[in-house]
Design a protein around this motif. Structure first.
Motif: not given
Length: 120
Positions: A2-12, A21-26, A77-83
């Motif tokens: 099982v994996q949940l891998v978030e991405s897209g963070g940073g300085l704004v 984004s959060c990609a799910a596996r397993g 298999n992905t969930v998003y958060l638009q901010m």
């Protein structure tokens, strides 16, 4: 595995936008409710938003309503958060979370988090 891998963070800058984004596996992603949480330095982890398994019901914590949008793509298999309209107080590590309640037992999975920093 099982994996949940978030991405897209940073300085704004304040007023800017980011999409996490959060990609799910397993596991059977399309059966799970998905949540975003965040934890600011020195504070408790805070629930931010939830989307049900088919996307039919969405809810937000009051402080992000009208600024954040949660969505999911079950085919990817992905969930998003638009901010949008980000504020310094949105600075935190953002975590995705998967929840399934079945036969009176709860399965929960967490990602490792992605840092969002809102600063000029």
């Amino acid at each position: 595995q099982v994996q949940l891998v978030e991405s897209g963070g940073g300085l704004v800058q304040p007023g800017g936008s980011l999409t996490l984004s959060c990609a799910a596996r397993g596991f059977a992603f399309s059966s799970y409710r998905m949540n975003w949480y965040r934890q600011a330095p020195g504070k408790e982890r805070e629930w931010v938003a939830e989307i049900t398994s088919n996307g039919g019901i969405i809810s937000y914590t009051e402080s992000v309503k009208d600024r954040f949008t949660i969505s999911r793509d079950n085919a990817k298999n992905t969930v998003y958060l638009q901010m949008n309209s980000l504020k310094p107080e949105d600075t935190a590590v953002y975590y995705c979370n998967a929840v399934l309640v079945i036969n009176f037992s709860t399965r929960k999975y967490w990602g490792q988090g992605t840092q969002v920093t809102v600063s000029s």
